[in-house]
Design a protein around this motif. Structure first.
Motif, short mmCIF file in Angstrom:
data_model
loop_
_atom_site.label_atom_id
_atom_site.label_comp_id
_atom_site.label_asym_id
_atom_site.label_seq_id
_atom_site.Cartn_x
_atom_site.Cartn_y
_atom_site.Cartn_z
N ARG A 93 0.89 -1.39 -0.04
CA ARG A 93 0.02 -0.11 -0.04
C ARG A 93 0.85 1.36 -0.16
NH1 ARG A 93 -2.16 0.52 5.30
NH2 ARG A 93 -0.63 -1.16 5.99
N THR B 105 -1.80 8.13 1.78
CA THR B 105 -1.61 9.44 2.03
C THR B 105 -2.36 10.05 2.73
OG1 THR B 105 -2.72 10.18 0.16
CG2 THR B 105 -0.29 9.67 -0.20
N SER C 247 -5.17 11.68 1.96
CA SER C 247 -6.19 11.85 1.50
C SER C 247 -6.63 10.56 0.48
CB SER C 247 -6.39 13.03 0.38
OG SER C 247 -5.33 13.02 -0.41
N LYS C 248 -5.71 9.64 0.31
CA LYS C 248 -5.83 8.37 -0.49
C LYS C 248 -5.15 7.40 -0.04
CE LYS C 248 -7.06 7.99 -5.30
NZ LYS C 248 -7.43 8.39 -6.70
N THR C 249 -5.51 6.27 -0.74
CA THR C 249 -4.75 4.89 -0.24
C THR C 249 -4.73 4.25 -1.71
OG1 THR C 249 -5.29 4.62 1.81
CG2 THR C 249 -4.42 2.61 0.78
N TYR C 250 -3.39 3.85 -2.04
CA TYR C 250 -3.23 3.30 -3.31
C TYR C 250 -2.70 1.77 -3.11
CZ TYR C 250 -2.76 8.03 -5.28
OH TYR C 250 -3.19 9.34 -5.49
N SER D 232 0.47 12.61 -6.43
CA SER D 232 -0.19 12.12 -5.15
C SER D 232 0.26 13.00 -3.85
CB SER D 232 0.13 10.82 -4.69
OG SER D 232 1.68 10.52 -4.79
#
Length: 126
Positions: free
Chosen positions: A23, A26, A28-31, A102
Motif C-alpha cells: 500500500r 497518503t 487523502s488516498k490509499t493506493y 499524490s
C-alpha cells in the motif's frame, strides 16, 4: 527504513505518508502497490508572470514624478515576489487509470525520499 510487521514490509513512514510492499497511504488516498506501474519526482513550475508585470509597471511609474513612490513600491514588491515564488515537487505515480500527483511539497528532498521508498516497494513486489 525497512521494517517488517505481520508479513508487511514498511519502506517509509511519517505523519502523513506510509509506503509498504502492498500500500501507498497518503492523508487523502490509499493506493494499492500492485496498481502502481511507475513513480517519479515531478516538478511543478510556478508562473512568475504576475510578479514580472508588477515589476514592469513599477519601472514605468518611476519615470513619472507624480507616482514615483508608487513605482518604487511596485518595483520592490515585484522583485520580492519574483524571488519568493518557489517551484513545487510532486510524487507522480502512474497507474492503470493514468498519472496523478499524490503528494506535493516545496521540499524536493522529502518528495525524493517518498519516490525512493515507492521504487523500493515496486522492486520488492517483483
Amino acid at each position: 527504513m525497512e521494517t517488517a510487521t505481520q508479513n508487511e514490509t514498511t519502506f517509509y513512514q511519517d505523519s502523513s505518508v506510509t509506503v509498504t510492499q502492498s500500500r501507498f497511504v497518503t492523508k487523502s488516498k490509499t493506493y494499492a502497490m500492485r496498481n502502481i506501474s511507475s513513480v517519479h519526482v515531478f516538478e511543478i513550475i510556478k508562473s512568475k508572470t504576475k510578479a514580472i508585470i508588477i515589476t514592469i509597471i513599477g519601472l514605468f511609474f518611476l519615470f513619472s514624478k507624480s507616482v514615483f513612490w508608487i513605482g518604487i513600491i511596485l518595483l520592490a514588491l515585484g522583485i520580492w515576489w519574483i524571488f519568493s515564488i518557489k517551484n513545487e515537487y510532486a510524487v507522480r505515480i502512474s497507474t492503470n487509470a493514468g498519472e496523478a500527483n499524490s503528494i506535493v511539497s516545496k521540499n524536493r528532498d522529502y518528495i525524493q525520499k517518498i519516490v525512493n521508498a515507492l521504487n523500493n516497494a515496486i522492486v520488492h513486489r517483483g
